[in-house]
Structures are given as C-alpha cells and as structure tokens.
Design a protein around this motif. Sequence first.
Motif, PDB file in Angstrom:
ATOM      1  N   HIS A   1      -8.289   1.229  -3.305  1.00 61.80           N
ATOM      2  CA  HIS A   1      -9.576   0.324  -4.398  1.00 61.80           C
ATOM      3  C   HIS A   1     -10.615   0.883  -4.442  1.00 61.80           C
ATOM      4  CE1 HIS A   1     -11.890  -3.233  -3.864  1.00 61.80           C
ATOM      5  NE2 HIS A   1     -13.259  -1.979  -4.521  1.00 61.80           N
TER       6      HIS A   1
ATOM      7  N   GLN B   1       1.182  -0.929   0.378  1.00 61.13           N
ATOM      8  CA  GLN B   1      -0.383  -0.046  -0.136  1.00 61.13           C
ATOM      9  C   GLN B   1       0.616   1.129  -0.006  1.00 61.13           C
ATOM     10  OE1 GLN B   1      -1.888  -0.365   4.490  1.00 61.13           O
ATOM     11  NE2 GLN B   1      -1.143   1.175   4.322  1.00 61.13           N
TER      12      GLN B   1
ATOM     13  N   ALA C   1      -4.640  -3.383  -2.167  1.00 66.00           N
ATOM     14  CA  ALA C   1      -5.722  -3.098  -2.568  1.00 66.00           C
ATOM     15  C   ALA C   1      -6.364  -4.280  -4.364  1.00 66.00           C
ATOM     16  CB  ALA C   1      -5.918  -1.062  -3.616  1.00 66.00           C
TER      17      ALA C   1
END
Length: 369
Positions: free
Chosen positions: A40, A31, A221
Amino acid sequence: MNEQRQTPLHDLHLELGARMVPFAGYSMPVQYALGVKKEHEHTRQACGLFDVSHMGQVLVRGPEPAEALETLVPADLVGLAEGQQRYGLFTSEEGGILDDLMIVNGGDHLYLVVNAACKEQDIAHLRRGLSGHEVEVLDRGLLALQGPKAADVMSRLCPEACTMVFMQHGRFSIDGIEVWVSRSGYTGEDGFEISVAAQDTETLARRLLTEQEVEPIGLGARDSLRLEAGLCLYGHDIDTATTPVEGGLIWAIGKPRRRGGERPGGFPGADLILHQVAEKDHRRKRVGLLGEGRAPVREGAELFDDEGHVIGVVTSGGFGPAVGKPVAMGYVTIERAEVGATVFAEVRGKRLPMVVSKMPFVAPGYHRG
C-alpha cells in the motif's frame, strides 16, 4: 468445488512468491513478500503493478452504439468524445445498481471494462438489451500501473501515453506489443490501465517489473488503496438494493439524462432514480467514516446514534496506512449524514466513535493536465 480460473500471470505470481486466494472465480494474488501495508505504502509513494486480468473486457459494435448503451446506463455516452472514458452504472428496473463499469468511446465501437464477479451476468444483460449489436467478449490481459511515479515509468516505455490526461484512452505500442491504455485506476493515484493480448501479458508485466519504481501489488493493498480513495467496491458499497443517489453517485448520471435534459430517462429504473435526484427524496446515504485509535472497523459493523438507535451499517472498513487512522464507508440515515457528525460503530461488543467525513480520505493524484 469449482476449479478456480487463472489469469495469464498465474505462473508469474507464483514465481514472485504471491499468496494466492480465490476471488471472483479466479486464483488471485492477495499479497507478495512486502506484505499488504508496505505494498500500500509503495503504491502511494512510487508505483505498483496490479494484475486485473480477471475483469471483463467487452467491445460493443453496431449502429450508434452510444445511443444503444444509454438504454442500459444513465451516463451521457452520446456526449462522450472519441478517446475518452467515462464511469457508468448498469441499473435495474427497481432503481438498484447491477454493476459499475468503465466505458470508452473507441470511435466506431465502445470498449467496456466490467467487474469480474458480475461479468457473466453483465454480458448476458448487454446481449439482451442490445440485441441489434455485436457484444464481443475479449480474451485480453489487463494490468494497472498505479502511483505518483507511474508516469515516470511510462515516459520511458511509452511516452505517447503520458500525453493523455485523466480518463483519456489511446492505443500504443510498448516494445512492439500493442496496448490499449487508459489514464485511470482504482487507487486515487495517477496511473494507467493497460489492456494487452493474453499471450503478451506476462512479457509486458515482466518488462514493467524491471523498472526500479515498480513492485507487484496484490488484492489486499488494492482494497485498502481504493478505500482511502473513497471508491466503491461492487457487492459491498453498492448493490442491487442501492440506488445511485443513495450511493453518492449522482455525478454518474449525465445531465442530459436527467429531468429537463436533452435525453431524460430511458434507462432501467429511471423514474425512481430521477425522482431521487430532483427531489432529494432518499432515506440513507453512503458516507465516509474516520475512527480514532488504531482498531479497524470492518464491513458489517452496525452504526448507532448517541441514543443507541441503529442508524446504519459499515460496508467497507480497515486501517488506512496513508491516513494513519481507521477508515470506513457505510450507509447512515440522512439525518446523520452531515459531515462532522459522530456515530458509533459496534466492534466486539464495544461502540467506537467515528466521525462522518468527506471522501476521498487522501488527496487524489489524478493527472488532469
């Protein structure tokens, strides 16, 4: 401990503040500053840039490469037009799945993209099975530009690529950099996968990140996006103990390769797999599962019927930000695989109801023309 390999974007990930984790033998970003949920959501609403350079990229050259590769995969490759891409499966003699891959007809060769965790065994498998062909492992970066605004970005950088539709492939140039582009991806959104020479990968990634719609997106994500899109992750939702039919991947078995087709069988495990296709003779099936509340149901959770009998297991699960509910996929007995059926997932000693649901959980955004 073995040292983790690095993609050509390793230094850029660190510069962008990524949290790095070991994944498939590589140091990869899980991330960035936005965090998994916002990454996301940004990909669903705008456009995300993913580093997928850890994947294996391979060229197969030699006489009639499509016919040759059909001895290892059940896809219809002879019928694959030049410039088209198709999803394929390496199958075992026992009918299980060794890996899944993408296959492009490049004219006088095939271009393959295989999973990072399986690429060494896949390359060895190709070389054993295609002994009369050249199997060249490429040293190239791979970027995925994904989201409903991906085409807006590409229209400014490489308008020719925007003439393609879903699962087409072409070779173009972006700011003088040669790129191989497929209109496809792993998020359920429109997008492009861009193969680029290793030494040009960082330059191209920086160029893409200057576009206002684009944010860097990590593995966290990527996983929740592909789960909402109902897409399998090898080693979790499909593996050597899973047949294509059990995995809900009958569509990956080309009609010419089935019983009564022009080129039936001829791939490892064909007898068992084609029997399951024709006779629907299998005892379990991969299904989508929608939960209630907000508690995610994770991989490994056992699934029960209303009488308390174990009927399956969750293979991928989490909270679906775009769905607003817990989403999962897993395997249940055929009797419990009907859409609308209720099953119960055991989470920390409690059995939470989940409803067998159609996949994908979100409407696909693929550009089909």
